[in-house]
Design a protein around this motif. Sequence first.
Motif, PDB file in Angstrom:
ATOM      1  N   CYS A 138       0.827  -1.211   0.000  1.00 57.56           N
ATOM      2  CA  CYS A 138       0.000   0.000   0.000  1.00 57.56           C
ATOM      3  C   CYS A 138       0.863   1.263   0.000  1.00 57.56           C
ATOM      4  O   CYS A 138       0.560   2.240  -0.701  1.00 57.56           O
ATOM      5  CB  CYS A 138      -0.935  -0.001   1.214  1.00 57.56           C
ATOM      6  SG  CYS A 138      -2.238  -1.248   1.150  1.00 57.56           S
ATOM      7  N   LEU A 139       1.946   1.227   0.764  1.00 57.71           N
ATOM      8  CA  LEU A 139       2.824   2.389   0.832  1.00 57.71           C
ATOM      9  C   LEU A 139       3.517   2.658  -0.502  1.00 57.71           C
ATOM     10  O   LEU A 139       3.799   3.809  -0.848  1.00 57.71           O
ATOM     11  CB  LEU A 139       3.870   2.184   1.932  1.00 57.71           C
ATOM     12  CG  LEU A 139       4.809   3.350   2.225  1.00 57.71           C
ATOM     13  CD1 LEU A 139       4.032   4.586   2.668  1.00 57.71           C
ATOM     14  CD2 LEU A 139       5.827   2.950   3.294  1.00 57.71           C
TER      15      LEU A 139
ATOM     16  N   VAL B 118       1.910   5.352  -2.878  1.00 59.97           N
ATOM     17  CA  VAL B 118       1.650   6.728  -2.451  1.00 59.97           C
ATOM     18  C   VAL B 118       2.300   7.714  -3.424  1.00 59.97           C
ATOM     19  O   VAL B 118       3.371   7.446  -3.981  1.00 59.97           O
ATOM     20  CB  VAL B 118       2.164   6.966  -1.019  1.00 59.97           C
ATOM     21  CG1 VAL B 118       3.690   6.957  -0.957  1.00 59.97           C
ATOM     22  CG2 VAL B 118       1.623   8.279  -0.456  1.00 59.97           C
ATOM     23  N   ASN B 119       1.637   8.849  -3.607  1.00 62.11           N
ATOM     24  CA  ASN B 119       2.138   9.860  -4.535  1.00 62.11           C
ATOM     25  C   ASN B 119       1.881  11.233  -3.915  1.00 62.11           C
ATOM     26  O   ASN B 119       0.739  11.564  -3.581  1.00 62.11           O
ATOM     27  CB  ASN B 119       1.426   9.744  -5.890  1.00 62.11           C
ATOM     28  CG  ASN B 119       2.092  10.576  -6.963  1.00 62.11           C
ATOM     29  OD1 ASN B 119       2.687  11.606  -6.690  1.00 62.11           O
ATOM     30  ND2 ASN B 119       1.986  10.115  -8.208  1.00 62.11           N
ATOM     31  N   THR B 120       2.945  12.012  -3.745  1.00 61.12           N
ATOM     32  CA  THR B 120       2.781  13.342  -3.135  1.00 61.12           C
ATOM     33  C   THR B 120       1.940  14.274  -3.994  1.00 61.12           C
ATOM     34  O   THR B 120       1.466  15.309  -3.514  1.00 61.12           O
ATOM     35  CB  THR B 120       4.163  13.979  -2.879  1.00 61.12           C
ATOM     36  OG1 THR B 120       4.926  13.954  -4.098  1.00 61.12           O
ATOM     37  CG2 THR B 120       4.922  13.222  -1.808  1.00 61.12           C
TER      38      THR B 120
ATOM     39  N   TRP C 214      -0.926  13.665  -4.842  1.00 58.69           N
ATOM     40  CA  TRP C 214      -2.298  13.578  -4.328  1.00 58.69           C
ATOM     41  C   TRP C 214      -2.641  14.793  -3.467  1.00 58.69           C
ATOM     42  O   TRP C 214      -3.811  15.067  -3.213  1.00 58.69           O
ATOM     43  CB  TRP C 214      -2.468  12.325  -3.476  1.00 58.69           C
ATOM     44  CG  TRP C 214      -2.306  11.026  -4.211  1.00 58.69           C
ATOM     45  CD1 TRP C 214      -2.233  10.841  -5.555  1.00 58.69           C
ATOM     46  CD2 TRP C 214      -2.198   9.727  -3.623  1.00 58.69           C
ATOM     47  NE1 TRP C 214      -2.082   9.513  -5.858  1.00 58.69           N
ATOM     48  CE2 TRP C 214      -2.068   8.801  -4.676  1.00 58.69           C
ATOM     49  CE3 TRP C 214      -2.189   9.247  -2.313  1.00 58.69           C
ATOM     50  CZ2 TRP C 214      -1.927   7.433  -4.465  1.00 58.69           C
ATOM     51  CZ3 TRP C 214      -2.060   7.888  -2.093  1.00 58.69           C
ATOM     52  CH2 TRP C 214      -1.934   6.984  -3.167  1.00 58.69           C
TER      53      TRP C 214
ATOM     54  N   ALA D 261      -1.898  12.412   1.041  1.00 56.64           N
ATOM     55  CA  ALA D 261      -0.681  11.606   1.070  1.00 56.64           C
ATOM     56  C   ALA D 261      -0.264  11.280   2.506  1.00 56.64           C
ATOM     57  O   ALA D 261       0.113  10.137   2.814  1.00 56.64           O
ATOM     58  CB  ALA D 261       0.454  12.329   0.351  1.00 56.64           C
ATOM     59  N   THR D 262      -0.357  12.269   3.390  1.00 53.08           N
ATOM     60  CA  THR D 262       0.031  12.049   4.791  1.00 53.08           C
ATOM     61  C   THR D 262      -0.886  11.034   5.469  1.00 53.08           C
ATOM     62  O   THR D 262      -0.420  10.135   6.182  1.00 53.08           O
ATOM     63  CB  THR D 262      -0.005  13.387   5.567  1.00 53.08           C
ATOM     64  OG1 THR D 262       0.921  14.303   4.973  1.00 53.08           O
ATOM     65  CG2 THR D 262       0.358  13.173   7.028  1.00 53.08           C
TER      66      THR D 262
ATOM     67  N   TRP E  34      -2.598   8.674   4.000  1.00 54.12           N
ATOM     68  CA  TRP E  34      -2.325   7.366   3.410  1.00 54.12           C
ATOM     69  C   TRP E  34      -1.072   6.738   4.033  1.00 54.12           C
ATOM     70  O   TRP E  34      -1.071   5.560   4.385  1.00 54.12           O
ATOM     71  CB  TRP E  34      -2.147   7.511   1.897  1.00 54.12           C
ATOM     72  CG  TRP E  34      -1.936   6.206   1.177  1.00 54.12           C
ATOM     73  CD1 TRP E  34      -0.737   5.604   0.886  1.00 54.12           C
ATOM     74  CD2 TRP E  34      -2.947   5.308   0.696  1.00 54.12           C
ATOM     75  NE1 TRP E  34      -0.924   4.415   0.237  1.00 54.12           N
ATOM     76  CE2 TRP E  34      -2.282   4.200   0.104  1.00 54.12           C
ATOM     77  CE3 TRP E  34      -4.341   5.344   0.695  1.00 54.12           C
ATOM     78  CZ2 TRP E  34      -2.962   3.151  -0.477  1.00 54.12           C
ATOM     79  CZ3 TRP E  34      -5.021   4.274   0.116  1.00 54.12           C
ATOM     80  CH2 TRP E  34      -4.344   3.201  -0.461  1.00 54.12           C
ATOM     81  N   ILE E  35      -0.024   7.561   4.175  1.00 56.94           N
ATOM     82  CA  ILE E  35       1.216   7.059   4.781  1.00 56.94           C
ATOM     83  C   ILE E  35       0.968   6.638   6.224  1.00 56.94           C
ATOM     84  O   ILE E  35       1.473   5.601   6.676  1.00 56.94           O
ATOM     85  CB  ILE E  35       2.324   8.136   4.713  1.00 56.94           C
ATOM     86  CG1 ILE E  35       2.668   8.468   3.264  1.00 56.94           C
ATOM     87  CG2 ILE E  35       3.590   7.651   5.429  1.00 56.94           C
ATOM     88  CD1 ILE E  35       3.496   9.735   3.105  1.00 56.94           C
TER      89      ILE E  35
ATOM     90  N   CYS F  53      -0.666   3.236   6.243  1.00 59.68           N
ATOM     91  CA  CYS F  53       0.307   2.189   5.887  1.00 59.68           C
ATOM     92  C   CYS F  53       1.281   1.934   7.023  1.00 59.68           C
ATOM     93  O   CYS F  53       1.605   0.780   7.344  1.00 59.68           O
ATOM     94  CB  CYS F  53       1.077   2.595   4.628  1.00 59.68           C
ATOM     95  SG  CYS F  53       0.063   2.750   3.151  1.00 59.68           S
TER      96      CYS F  53
ATOM     97  N   GLN G 159       9.732   3.021  -4.647  1.00 64.76           N
ATOM     98  CA  GLN G 159       8.748   1.978  -4.924  1.00 64.76           C
ATOM     99  C   GLN G 159       9.380   0.595  -5.089  1.00 64.76           C
ATOM    100  O   GLN G 159       8.924  -0.386  -4.485  1.00 64.76           O
ATOM    101  CB  GLN G 159       7.952   2.339  -6.173  1.00 64.76           C
ATOM    102  CG  GLN G 159       6.758   1.418  -6.438  1.00 64.76           C
ATOM    103  CD  GLN G 159       5.957   1.865  -7.644  1.00 64.76           C
ATOM    104  OE1 GLN G 159       6.424   1.776  -8.775  1.00 64.76           O
ATOM    105  NE2 GLN G 159       4.737   2.356  -7.410  1.00 64.76           N
TER     106      GLN G 159
END
Length: 412
Positions: A87-88, A91-93, A95, A100-101, A103-104, A107, A175
């Motif tokens: 999942c991590l 992530v795309n900044t 977003w 993004a924060t 989501w991180i 994860c 990634q």
Amino acid sequence: MNSSIKDYITVTLNYWVFTFTDGALRIIVLLHFYKEGFSPFTIALLFLSYEFAGVFTNLIGGWLSTNYGIKRILGIGLVIQSLGLLCLSVVNTAWGAVIATVWILCCQGLCGVAKDFTKTASKSAIKLTSDKLDGAESNDSRLFRWVAWFTGSKNAMKGIGFLGGGLLLTVFGFQNSLWLMVFLIVLIFIYTMGQLPEMFGKKKASRTIKNFFSKNKVVNNLALIRIFLFGARDVWFVVALPVFLYSSGWTFIQVSGLMAFWTIFYGFIQAVAPKIIPETESRVIGKRLRIWMFGLCVIPAILCFIVVSEIPLSDAYVIFGLFLFALLFAINSSFQSFLIVEYSSKDKTAEDIGFYYSANAIGRFIGTLLSGYLFQLGGFSHALFGSALMLIIGWIVSLRFNLEESLSFKKL
């Protein structure tokens, strides 16, 4: 090969691989997102869900290991870690900072759950395998040696993970590094599930909340000391040190390399602690703990003075002091790891250890939060001052408990 030794080796290999990915992930997240423009305090926030998850996961992980067996909980931990990494990796900044924060954080929370499921189950397995062995060596001596080696080698592997994280990030990028670690976890999952007995570690679990939290004084006080001990380490180690070094011009590999060597050295000292402190009788170790805790208090206070004074070669003195901190910290941690395993109830080993490591997670949570906040507030010296203060409180707590009053709990 004796089945207990075989199980011990399997659990150790499992924990080594998991710990490598755990250490690598920490460095990858920290350095990658700092480069992406995240502030030190924001980076600290990224780790809070990881640490906060441990507070409850350790509690429930101990109960689950007791009720369903250690093998199943080890497997669940590996699966959750793989899910968190996958999942991590997406992530795309782009977003946006908030999405993004969040989501991180989610994860990182998954990876925190995975880490503490794995840790609680693994450390519970050490007492189970040690108790099954007979021989001339006393139970205290063998348990201290096994716990010290297991904990020390785990932390050395975490140090290798720090270095590996820096190398992976430099060579493969964010990634691809995460995907490679997922592949490694899949391999150790297959090996572990094929080696351990199906109901390994299954016991009768507590049936009521009152029973679950009914602990003897040694367990309670060790848990309280653990909060301040690990908070005092993480307040300068988690965010303050790597950001301080990176902002001073160090590269990814240099930062991860120093953190790796510090952690490997710390793990090595933990592993050889029984040789440094040959007495393995629990009451003797309990008395020694207070002395070593006091010695540890002094180091961050001196380092804080050096940083504030800006004396010549202050950087060299600070790095030397941090390795001296590692020496004393490792011995204190080994003492406590032995005492909690020694004084845990035979019928609720996993629950007692889970309770203890919940306190460990609270300390790491507080230390992580303060690491980013204090560094942003006043730099590395503020983080060192916070460390000294927490250690003084921990030392005061260590004066409270008397192992003589709790010897009966070893028989339970």
